[in-house]
Design a protein around this motif. Sequence first.
Motif, short mmCIF file in Angstrom:
data_model
loop_
_atom_site.label_atom_id
_atom_site.label_comp_id
_atom_site.label_asym_id
_atom_site.label_seq_id
_atom_site.Cartn_x
_atom_site.Cartn_y
_atom_site.Cartn_z
N TYR A 66 0.84 -1.20 0.00
CA TYR A 66 0.00 0.00 0.00
C TYR A 66 0.87 1.24 0.00
CZ TYR A 66 -3.84 -3.13 1.29
OH TYR A 66 -4.78 -4.13 1.30
N LYS A 70 -3.44 3.21 -0.24
CA LYS A 70 -4.04 2.61 -1.44
C LYS A 70 -3.22 1.40 -1.90
CE LYS A 70 -6.11 6.92 -3.15
NZ LYS A 70 -6.18 7.88 -4.28
N ILE A 72 -1.43 -1.00 -4.32
CA ILE A 72 -0.79 -0.75 -5.63
C ILE A 72 -0.14 -2.03 -6.16
CG2 ILE A 72 -0.36 1.67 -5.07
CD1 ILE A 72 2.63 -0.61 -5.18
N LYS A 73 0.09 -2.04 -7.46
CA LYS A 73 0.93 -3.06 -8.08
C LYS A 73 2.26 -2.43 -8.48
CE LYS A 73 0.20 -6.76 -8.78
NZ LYS A 73 0.49 -7.93 -7.90
N HIS A 75 4.09 1.74 -8.68
CA HIS A 75 3.87 3.12 -8.27
C HIS A 75 5.17 3.91 -8.40
CE1 HIS A 75 2.21 6.45 -5.87
NE2 HIS A 75 3.38 6.47 -5.23
#
Length: 283
Positions: A66, A70, A72-73, A75
Motif C-alpha cells: 500500500y 491505497k 498498488i501493483k 507506483h
Amino acid sequence: MARLILSLDNQVLAEYNMTKERYTIGRLPDNDVRIDNPAVSGHHSLIINILNDSFLEDLNSTNGTYVNGKLIKKHALQHGDVITIGHHQLRFSDQQANETEQDEFEKTMVIPTGQQNADQLAKAEAAAEAAAAADQQKEDKQSFGQSDAAAAVKLDAEEAAALEEEPKAPPASEKVSHTDTSYGIDPANAPSALPLAKLQVLSGAFAGRELELTKALTTLGRPGVQVAAVTRRAEGYFIVHVESGKEGDFPLVNGTPIGQQARKLVDNDVVQLAGVKMGFFAS
C-alpha cells in the motif's frame, strides 16, 4: 539522495540510504530491507532507482503493498509517500525535494508574523498565561496538601531539632547533583526546565514533515479556515484557538475540541488543525 525510513507504531526502526539501483523488501534475510514479521512475504516488494526516479513494485505478496493507504501493483514514488507493508511503514524521503517541500509546508501552514492579528494573538497569549497560572496553582495546592500531611506527623525532640537546623552548603569546589536542592543548585548544573518539542505532520501531502517549536509563539493554520497558536512557556507548551471560519470550530487535541481555553500539550498528543493532523513530540 533518496532514503527509506522504516517505522512501526510511529517508532523509527531503521533508515536506508538508497545508493543502489534495486532494493528488495521482505521477510527473508537476503532482502535489502528486511522486515521480520509474519504479515510480510518472503520477497514482498521491489524498488528500482533510475536516475532521479524511484519505482515501487509489489512482488505478488500475500497481503499486498500500500502507498498512502491505497493498494498498488506499481507506483512512481514521490517525496513523503508512506509505504505500508504488513504492520510496518516505510516513508520515502527524497532529499532533493525535501527543502522545497519544507518551504511549501511552511508557506501553507505556518503564518508569518506580519500576517498575524495582534489583538487575537494578545488574547491567545493571555489565555496561555492564565492556563499556565492555573496549572501552577494546582501544583501549589497539591504541595500545600502534602505539607499539611507532613505537619500532622508527630516528631520526637531530636527529629524536630534536626529539621530546624540550617542546611550547610558544600565547599565551592564540590559539584552538586540536581537532586541536592535543600540549599539550592548551581544553574550551570541544573537540567533544562523545558525540553524542546516539535510537531510532525501525520496526514495529507506533507505527512512526515516536522516543525521545531523554538519560538515563544508559533501561529499555525489557514486564515479564514482555522488558526491556532502554540506558545512556549516555562510551564510547558500550550495550544490556543485564535480564529476560525465557522463559529465554534475549534482545533482538536486527541479528538476533543479545545474550546476558548488554552490546552497544555503533552508528549504524543495528536492535534488536528485546518484539516491536518499533527503529532506533538517532546525531545
